[in-house]
Design an enzyme around this catalytic site. Structure first.
Site, PDB file in Angstrom:
ATOM      1  N   ASP A 181       0.827  -1.217   0.000  1.00  0.00           N
ATOM      2  CA  ASP A 181       0.000   0.000   0.000  1.00  0.00           C
ATOM      3  C   ASP A 181       0.854   1.258   0.000  1.00  0.00           C
ATOM      4  OD1 ASP A 181       0.692  -0.840   2.640  1.00  0.00           O
ATOM      5  OD2 ASP A 181      -0.843   0.448   3.502  1.00  0.00           O
TER       6      ASP A 181
ATOM      7  N   GLU B 295      -0.064  -1.539   5.642  1.00  0.00           N
ATOM      8  CA  GLU B 295       0.996  -1.104   6.557  1.00  0.00           C
ATOM      9  C   GLU B 295       0.917   0.379   6.868  1.00  0.00           C
ATOM     10  OE1 GLU B 295       5.076   0.177   7.892  1.00  0.00           O
ATOM     11  OE2 GLU B 295       3.829   0.944   6.270  1.00  0.00           O
TER      12      GLU B 295
HETATM   13 ZN   LIG Z   1       6.834   2.170   4.018  1.00  0.00          ZN
END
Ligand SMILES: [Zn+2]
Length: 380
Positions: free
Chosen positions: A69, A130
Site C-alpha cells: 500500500d 501497513e
Molecule cells: Zn513504508
C-alpha cells in the site's frame, strides 16, 4: 525467467494501491513471482501475497517483507505520480521509494538466488495495510511462513538498519458534566482538567536509549464531546497522544507513569486507553487491532545481521549499522515476536510520502544485488 527490477518497479508504480485497495497490485505481485520462478505463491485472507523459493520441505530461513500500500497523492507533481517515468537516473511515482522498489528488488534478488540453487527456503511477502497500521497484516504472514529471520525492505538508502522506536497511540478522555455555556456553574468543564493534564504530561520524565534516542510523548489532537460544542460545556474531551517507545517498554511502562502523573495533579475522572480503530482489507477482512507497535533492536551477534553486513560488503556497499526514525512491520516480527529482524531497502527515507517521490535506478539494482547475496548466504 530473468525479471528486470526497473521494469517491475515501473509496472507496480503504474498500479495504484491505496491502503485497503491493493487488489490490483496483489495480482501483479503474484503474477511477477510466478513468472520469476517462485515455486509457490499464496494469497492470505487479508490479501497479502507470499512467494516461496527453494526446497519445499525445508524451513523458511529468511523472509523479505514489503508493504504494497501507498499513501494518497497530494499537491502538484512534476511527473505523473502513477506514470513510473524515468528521468535523470531516477524513477518517479507514488510508492517508488516507499516501497514498491523494495518489493521488486526482493522478487528479482530471491529469484536470482533460487536459479543459483538454494538449500533452505527463502520467502518474499508483499503485505497490505501497513500505512494504516504497521505489523497487523505481517502477523498473519508470519503465522503462515514461520521464518527464522526477517528483512524489512523499507527505504534506507541501502544502509543497514537494526532497530526502530515503537509507537503507541494513547487516548486520554477527561469526563465532565455537560451544561449550557450560559450557565457553566451547573456543569463541570473537562477542558480545565485536560489543560492540567497536558501541562503536567509535558514534563513527564521519559527513558532514553543510546541508539534509538529518547522516548517521546506528543499530544496530537483534542476533541470535545460533542464536537464542536456550540453553546455547551462539553461532556468530555479526548486527548490523543503519540508515544514513541524504546525497546523493552511494555504497555504498563507507558500507561503507569501517565496515571501517576494525573493523580499528582488531581485529575481523577478519566479513561486511559490505547486506540484501536477498525481496519478493512480489500478482501473484506476486517479487524480492530490496537495501535501499539513495540520498538525493537536486532542483537549485535544475530546471524542475519552478520549475513546482511557481509552481503553489503560483497556488493561494495557500506556495512555500518543504524536505526530507522519511523515505525515499520518490524514491530511485529522483532518487537512482538522476537524474530531476528534487520532492514535495508532502496530509496531515501526522506523521499517517502513526498510530492515527486522517486528512487534512484542505481538503488533498485543495488538492492536486488544485496538481496541476492543475502539470500544466497541465508539459503546456503
Ligand atoms: Zn513504508
Amino acid at each position: 525467467m530473468t525479471m528486470d527490477v526497473v521494469a517491475l518497479t515501473q509496472a507496480m508504480v503504474r498500479t495504484p494501491s491505496l491502503s485497503g485497495e491493493e487488489g490490483g497490485m496483489a495480482r501483479l505481485v503474484a503474477q511477477a513471482m510466478r513468472e520469476a520462478g517462485f515455486d509457490e505463491v499464496t494469497t492470505d485472507a487479508n490479501g497479502s501475497v507470499v512467494g516461496y523459493a527453494g526446497p519445499a520441505q525445508a524451513d523458511v530461513a529468511l523472509l523479505f517483507d514489503g508493504h504494497m500500500d501507498v499513501v494518497p497523492v497530494t499537491g502538484h507533481w512534476r511527473f505523473d505520480p502513477y506514470g513510473g517515468v524515468i528521468h535523470g537516473g531516477r524513477l518517479y511515482g507514488r510508492g517508488s521509494a516507499d516501497m514498491k522498489g523494495g518489493i521488486a528488488a526482493a522478487i528479482c534478488g530471491v529469484a536470482a538466488a533460487a536459479r543459483q540453487g538454494l538449500r533452505r527456503r527463502i520467502a518474499v511477502s508483499a503485505s497490505v495495510l501497513e500505512e494504516v497500521i504497521e505489523g497487523h497484516a505481517l502477523a498473519r504472514v508470519l503465522d503462515a511462513v514461520q521464518p527464522g529471520a526477517v528483512v524489512i525492505c523499507e527505504p534506507s538508502g541501502l544502509r543497514i538498519k537494526a532497530g526502530q522506536k515503537g509507537r503507541m497511540e494513547v487516548l486520554l478522555t477527561l469526563h465532565g458534566k455537560p451544561a449550557h455555556a450560559a450557565t457553566p456553574q451547573v456543569g463541570r468543564n473537562p477542558l480545565h482538567a485536560a489543560a492540567r493534564a497536558l501541562l503536567a504530561l509535558e514534563s513527564l520524565p521519559l527513558p532514553s536509549d543510546p541508539v534509538l534516542g529518547p522516548a517521546l510523548l506528543v499530544p496530537v489532537d483534542a476533541v470535545s464531546q460533542p464536537y464542536p460544542s456550540i453553546s455547551m460545556v462539553p461532556g468530555g474531551v479526548t486527548l490523543r497522544f503519540d508515544r514513541r517507545t524504546l525497546a523493552g517498554e511494555t504497555e504498563h511502562d507507558v500507561l503507569g507513569p501517565i496515571r501517576l502523573c494525573l493523580e499528582r495533579v488531581g485529575v481523577r475522572d478519566y479513561t486511559l486507553e490505547i486506540s484501536a480503530d477498525p481496519v478493512r482489507a480489500f478482501t473484506g477482512e476486517s479487524a480492530a487491532p490496537p495501535r501499539w507497535l513495540p520498538a525493537w533492536r536486532c542483537p549485535d551477534d544475530a546471524p542475519v545481521l552478520a549475513a546482511l553486513r557481509g552481503a553489503a560488503r560483497e556488493c561494495g556497499r557500506d556495512d555500518a549499522v543504524g536505526c530507522w526514525p519511523f515505525c515499520t512491520n518490524g514491530s511485529e516480527s522483532a518487537g512482538r515476536r522476537g524474530i531476528p529482524t534487520v532492514g535495508l531497502g532502496p530509496g531515501n527515507e526522506e523521499d517517502a510520502h513526498t510530492i515527486d517521490e522517486s528512487v534512484a535506478v542505481e538503488q533498485l539494482v543495488g538492492a536486488r544485488d544485496i538481496y541476492l547475496a543475502l539470500a544466497r548466504r541465508m539459503g546456503a
